[in-house]
Design an enzyme around this catalytic site. Structure first.
Site, PDB file in Angstrom:
ATOM      1  N   CYS A  60      41.929  45.171  50.402  1.00  0.00           N
ATOM      2  CA  CYS A  60      42.364  45.849  48.930  1.00  0.00           C
ATOM      3  C   CYS A  60      43.727  46.096  49.012  1.00  0.00           C
ATOM      4  CB  CYS A  60      41.526  47.046  48.865  1.00  0.00           C
ATOM      5  SG  CYS A  60      41.553  47.914  47.215  1.00  0.00           S
ATOM      6  N   HIS A 104      33.782  43.637  43.858  1.00  0.00           N
ATOM      7  CA  HIS A 104      35.024  44.387  44.130  1.00  0.00           C
ATOM      8  C   HIS A 104      35.608  44.916  43.268  1.00  0.00           C
ATOM      9  CE1 HIS A 104      38.376  45.237  47.351  1.00  0.00           C
ATOM     10  NE2 HIS A 104      38.779  45.226  46.221  1.00  0.00           N
ATOM     11  N   GLU A 105      35.933  44.160  42.016  1.00  0.00           N
ATOM     12  CA  GLU A 105      36.753  44.388  40.871  1.00  0.00           C
ATOM     13  C   GLU A 105      35.918  45.632  40.073  1.00  0.00           C
ATOM     14  OE1 GLU A 105      39.303  42.332  42.679  1.00  0.00           O
ATOM     15  OE2 GLU A 105      39.521  44.083  41.471  1.00  0.00           O
TER      16      GLU A 105
END
Ligand code: NB4
Ligand code: NI
EC number: 3.5.1.88
Length: 185
Positions: free
Chosen positions: A110, A153-154
């Site tokens: 990340c 993930h976003e």
């Protein structure tokens, strides 16, 4: 332009907040911000620009990562079947998902996390997303494997969730039940 100095790092409260819906039609400000987020990702994948501005490469970015607690994200990547995705989304929602799970064999990283956190990050193998794109159109996508992982993930960032929250501390490298590696899908 957005550079790494604008990227908020873990520990910042905004990364643990539930971001606000964007009022639509989006304001010029919000449109410009989302355009800049998409341009940042493209720049990060351009060797020359990335080198010049010392950008860490990325395939996605969520607004809380630049300190804006609003539900908007940008992605720019090619999946394992050479299908290209390049878009900015307002108020993305996962409207349905599979029971089956998937994961990246090498785990995840990340841009807001300046350390490696090894381990499998279980994600839904197939999802359906609804959102509004940069042209103000309502869009609906069915995604699987790698593409589904990137968007999850976003979207997690919009809900204050970090990838390592999903890693099983007892068995970090144990593939979850009923799952297939994205690379195998
Ligand atoms: C988001 C991703 C982490 C896992 C998988 C990958 C990279 C990120 C974070 C799922 C989403 C950023 C946003 C990459 C990368 C492959 C494609 C094309 C040519 C280099 C580029 C490298 F950089 N993750 N970084 N991490 N995030 N693939 N690629 N390559 O994108 O924190 O929330 O340019
Ligand atoms: Ni991230």
């Amino acid at each position: 332009m957005i550079t790494m100095d604008d990227i908020v790092r873990e520990g910042a409260p905004v990364l643990r907040e539930k971001a606000e819906e964007v009022n639509l039609p989006a304001s010029n400000d919000d449109n410009e911000t989302l355009q800049e987020m998409l341009q940042f990702i493209k720049n990060s994948q351009d060797d020359e620009i990335a080198k010049k501005y010392n950008l860490r490469p990325g395939v996605g970015l969520a607004a809380p990562q630049i300190g804006i607690s609003k539900r908007m994200l940008a992605v720019h990547f090619t999946d394992f079947n050479e299908k290209e995705y390049s878009m900015g989304l307002f108020n993305p929602r996962i409207v349905s998902h599979s029971v089956e799970k998937t994961y990246l064999q090498n785990g995840e990283g990340c841009l807001s996390v300046d350390r490696d956190v090894p381990g499998i990050v279980p994600r839904y193998a197939r999802i359906t997303i609804q959102a509004t794109n940069l042209d103000g159109e309502q869009v609906k996508f069915r995604l699987k494997g790698y593409a589904a992982i990137v968007l999850q993930h976003e979207i997690d960032h919009l809900d204050g969730i970090m990838f390592y929250d999903h890693i099983d501390e007892q068995q970090p490298f144990q593939p979850p039940e009923n799952s297939t590696a994205a690379e195998e899908m």
